[in-house]
Enzyme design. Structure first.
Site, mmCIF file in Angstrom:
data_model
loop_
_atom_site.group_PDB
_atom_site.id
_atom_site.type_symbol
_atom_site.label_atom_id
_atom_site.label_comp_id
_atom_site.label_asym_id
_atom_site.label_seq_id
_atom_site.Cartn_x
_atom_site.Cartn_y
_atom_site.Cartn_z
ATOM 1 N N CYS A 187 0.834 -1.196 0.000
ATOM 2 C CA CYS A 187 0.000 0.000 0.000
ATOM 3 C C CYS A 187 0.869 1.247 0.000
ATOM 4 C CB CYS A 187 -0.935 0.009 1.210
ATOM 5 S SG CYS A 187 -0.046 0.087 2.781
ATOM 6 N N CYS B 61 3.189 1.594 2.955
ATOM 7 C CA CYS B 61 4.450 0.850 2.833
ATOM 8 C C CYS B 61 5.468 1.663 2.045
ATOM 9 C CB CYS B 61 4.210 -0.493 2.142
ATOM 10 S SG CYS B 61 3.105 -1.613 3.027
ATOM 11 N N ASP C 244 -5.974 13.345 -26.782
ATOM 12 C CA ASP C 244 -5.074 13.371 -27.924
ATOM 13 C C ASP C 244 -5.943 13.564 -29.167
ATOM 14 O OD1 ASP C 244 -2.721 12.996 -29.503
ATOM 15 O OD2 ASP C 244 -3.371 10.955 -29.888
ATOM 16 N N ASP D 204 -3.992 7.340 -27.526
ATOM 17 C CA ASP D 204 -3.879 6.046 -28.188
ATOM 18 C C ASP D 204 -2.480 5.708 -28.672
ATOM 19 O OD1 ASP D 204 -3.708 7.898 -30.321
ATOM 20 O OD2 ASP D 204 -4.525 6.412 -31.715
ATOM 21 N N ASP E 91 1.585 9.060 -26.127
ATOM 22 C CA ASP E 91 0.647 9.351 -25.036
ATOM 23 C C ASP E 91 0.882 8.472 -23.810
ATOM 24 O OD1 ASP E 91 -0.841 11.188 -26.668
ATOM 25 O OD2 ASP E 91 -1.739 9.458 -27.658
#
Length: 723
Positions: free
Chosen positions: A34, A37, A442, A617, A621
């Site tokens: 987590c 941690c 985008d 896509d 990106d």
């Protein structure tokens, strides 16, 4: 010290140092689960003398420690990490993958054992609860049934509960109490009370409850592991695009060498159809590059002597000789991979609402159970009755409903989105999506269709140029050929890299390509264009555009009605980006961006307090997708983008983005309703159990009923719909 580092060997040999003596030590840390941690490990390591920085990636398990020259002891770093209760060894990608595989196998086996136990223990507990053949069981038969249930349930529960027991013990050793602590205590105490009741001839035992609880919880734990494993492959998919072998040119002879051995200054050869192995500069040759994965531009980029090359770009037409300006680990692809890794770490810091509730829930419930036992004993109830009341408190408040409050809603929402063509890769992604207030799109392949289309050309002119277009594999020529349809092909065709194609049509020599190649001065850089003309005749200009998706404007309008602002970030030229943004009514847009600039803009928006939803896509990106608060990618996106994204949508429309946002916000409301119900249930159930109004049998029924209520609320119809 861990087994991998138990031998007395000098870890300094595994520190990578630069010319100034600054070092980097990479360790594989297991047991961290987590954001707490991450913070604890990084804070402890950074506090060590000689350590300048420490970064733990929860997704990969890699702890990167930057060491100052001659001041830090690498072995002390390992001892510090292991002193916090975690295991540390030298980072090896193969070992990291093996450790993740071992965890997955352990969870799968535990899930199978719990399922076996839950199914088979019912053979003995159902007759105990409901009678056998419609008859009440006598005391001896009931006790026999409970002993048979114990034989099946106990070993199954102890084996299947190991992941929870280990996590709870590790948490307690660090002075914390996570959700696994009450689960572990509840399972163990349920078994103890069940054995006690069986040996004393009691009417009720709860062996089935213990193993069934573990079975349900392990389903969620295993699915979470599978989602994490999918997320870990993002950087690996990205680096797989880098050429594994480079052709080094030595005294005019080409030699194949691993790309990792390429040094700055090496002369390399990039043949047509191959990817550029490392960043560099063209020394000789002319060609066209497909930079779509790097910059997102749809237009091909002509390169000649002196042009800069980026690793991962695809060489299309001509042979290039280049000089390397960076090693493989310093290439553009590697830099994007590091940005993605940093983004994955940032996503891992998201703290689930259930964990926040557990911080208060765990000590309150444990204190109530302990006080119930002590006070009952002191008040003369006897050890057996006091223990039963304490067990009832723990059983009735066992955090099933609390633990299911969020996952149940996420599963219901994810299944509905899946039927609408949206794949949700992480339950936490829905929580973050519900918080999003700013959408970054985008352009190419997201707001647009991602492929050039011929616009405004008369059929007779298209037919004139089509024979040459059919002889070329250039994307624009193929778009022109597609518009013309099947037909004859020009003869004696010669294609010049980066310029165009020349051939003979009906006995006349003609050219198709760039303006200068055809004999036209200038040309409109704002548009993607091809010129055509017969020798000594007029020239014809063909214009192409990447058309917006049919529902792009409607999608943006719907997002604004949801209170979200919209921005376009693109690597394309300013002209096409401005045209598309204007057509869709988006005033906030930027063009010509590199992958790093996109990621920096997303970081800046986050620093301003915006919750960014990134929709992209391309490889350019991927870093921004990883760094965004939440991210989506279309199904046609490159693998690296799909892996970096939290959600993937299929189909030709953008409406799935709005559908996902609406569903995420609805699921958040359902989750909060479940938390409210769980809190109200515990406020009523705990006093009833403390006062002895609820015995363990009724507590088990109430606990199950609360879980069922949470599940039914999560599965209510019309989730994610709008009137």
């Amino acid at each position: 010290m861990s087994q991998g580092l138990a031998l007395h060997r000098d870890l300094e040999a595994f520190v990578q140092r630069d010319d100034a003596g600054r070092g980097r030590l990479e360790l594989l840390v297991t047991g961290a689960r987590c954001a707490g941690c991450i913070g604890k490990i990084e804070k402890a390591v950074r506090a060590m003398p000689g350590v300048s920085a420490a970064r733990l990636n929860l997704t990969t398990g890699k702890l990167a420690v930057d060491l100052e020259p001659g001041k830090a002891d690498p072995e002390r770093v390992v001892e510090t990490v292991e002193g916090l209760g975690y295991r540390a060894c030298l980072f090896d990608p193969a070992e990291a993958g093996a450790a993740q595989d071992r965890e997955g196998k352990e969870l799968a086996i535990a899930l199978g054992v719990a399922g076996f136990g839950a199914g088979n223990v019912m053979m003995f507990t159902v007759p105990a609860w409901a009678g056998l053949f419609g008859q009440e069981l006598n005391a001896s038969t009931l006790t026999l049934m409970y002993w048979m249930a114990a034989i099946v349930a106990t070993p199954c529960a102890l084996f299947a509960g190991r992941p929870f027991f280990r996590s709870a013990w590790a948490s307690l050793k660090r002075g914390k109490a996570n959700m696994d602590v009450p689960i572990s205590i509840g399972v163990i105490l349920t078994l103890i009370v069940s054995f006690s009741e069986t040996m004393l001839g009691g009417k009720h035992a709860y062996f089935d409850a213990a193993v069934t609880l573990l079975f349900l919880l392990l389903i969620g734990r295993y699915l979470d592991h599978r989602l994490r494993a999918s997320a870990r492959s993002a950087a690996r998919d990205l680096l797989a695009l880098q050429a594994p072998v480079a052709l080094r040119l030595v005294d005019g002879v080409e030699q194949g060498v691993p790309v990792a051995e390429v040094k700055v200054g090496d002369r390399l050869v990039v043949a047509p159809g191959e990817r550029v192995p490392v960043d560099g500069v063209v020394e000789a040759g002319r060609s066209e590059l497909d930079n779509a994965l790097i910059s997102g531009e749809t237009a091909l980029v002509p390169v000649a002597e002196g042009a800069r090359l980026h690793a991962g770009a695809l060489n299309l037409s001509g042979r290039l000789v280049m000089a390397a300006t960076a090693r493989s680990e310093d290439s553009t692809l590697a830099a994007i991979a590091r940005l993605m890794e940093a983004g994955a770490q940032a996503r891992s810091s998201y703290v689930r609402l259930a964990d926040k509730a557990a911080a208060l829930y765990v000590p309150v419930v444990h204190t109530a159970a302990a006080l119930t036992f002590v006070c009952g004993w002191v008040l003369g109830l006897g050890v057996r009755e006091a223990l039963l009341r304490a067990a009832a408190v723990l059983i009735v408040t066992c955090p099933c409903a609390l633990g299911l409050a969020v996952p149940a809603v996420q599963i219901a929402a994810s299944s509905r989105l899946f039927r609408k063509g949206v794949l949700v890769k992480s339950g936490a992604a829905l929580e973050r999506l519900a918080e999003a207030d700013h959408v970054v799109f985008d352009k190419t392949g997201v707001l647009t269709e991602g492929k050039p289309a011929l616009i405004g050309a008369p059929d007779q002119l298209v037919a004139l140029a089509a024979p040459l277009a059919r002889a070329s594999r250039h994307p624009l020529a193929r778009a022109l050929s597609a518009a013309a349809g099947a037909g004859p092909v020009a003869v004696d065709c010669v294609e010049t890299a980066g310029q165009g194609v020349e051939g003979v049509i009906d006995g006349r020599r003609a050219r198709l390509g760039r303006a200068a190649f055809v004999g036209v001065r200038g040309g409109d850089a704002r548009e993607t264009e091809l010129w055509f003309g017969f020798e000594g005749d007029l020239k014809i200009r063909f214009v192409f555009e990447d058309r917006p998706r049919a529902d792009a404007a409607e999608t943006i309008a719907r997002l604004r009605r949801l209170g979200m602002s919209v921005e376009v970030l693109s690597g394309d030229l300013a002209g096409p980006v401005g045209d598309v943004a204007g057509a869709l009514g988006v005033s906030d847009w930027r063009a010509g961006l590199t992958p790093f600039e996109k990621a920096e803009i997303v970081d800046r928006l986050k620093s301003e307090g915006r919750k960014v939803l990134m929709v992209g896509d391309g490889l350019n990106d991927a870093a921004a997708l990883a760094k965004a608060h939440v991210s989506m990618a279309p199904g046609a996106a490159v693998d690296a983008a799909q892996t970096a994204a939290d959600l993937v949508f299929t189909g030709e429309g953008l409406g799935a983005v709005v559908e996902a946002v609406e569903t995420a916000r609805e699921s958040r409301r359902r989750a909060l309703e479940n938390f409210g119900f769980s809190g109200l249930y515990n406020l009523v159930a705990i006093p009833a159990a403390v006062l002895g109004l609820v015995n363990p049998f009724v507590a088990a029924l109430a606990m199950s009923g609360s879980s069922i209520a949470v599940l039914l609320n999560a599965a209510r119809p019309r989730l994610g719909r709008r009137a």
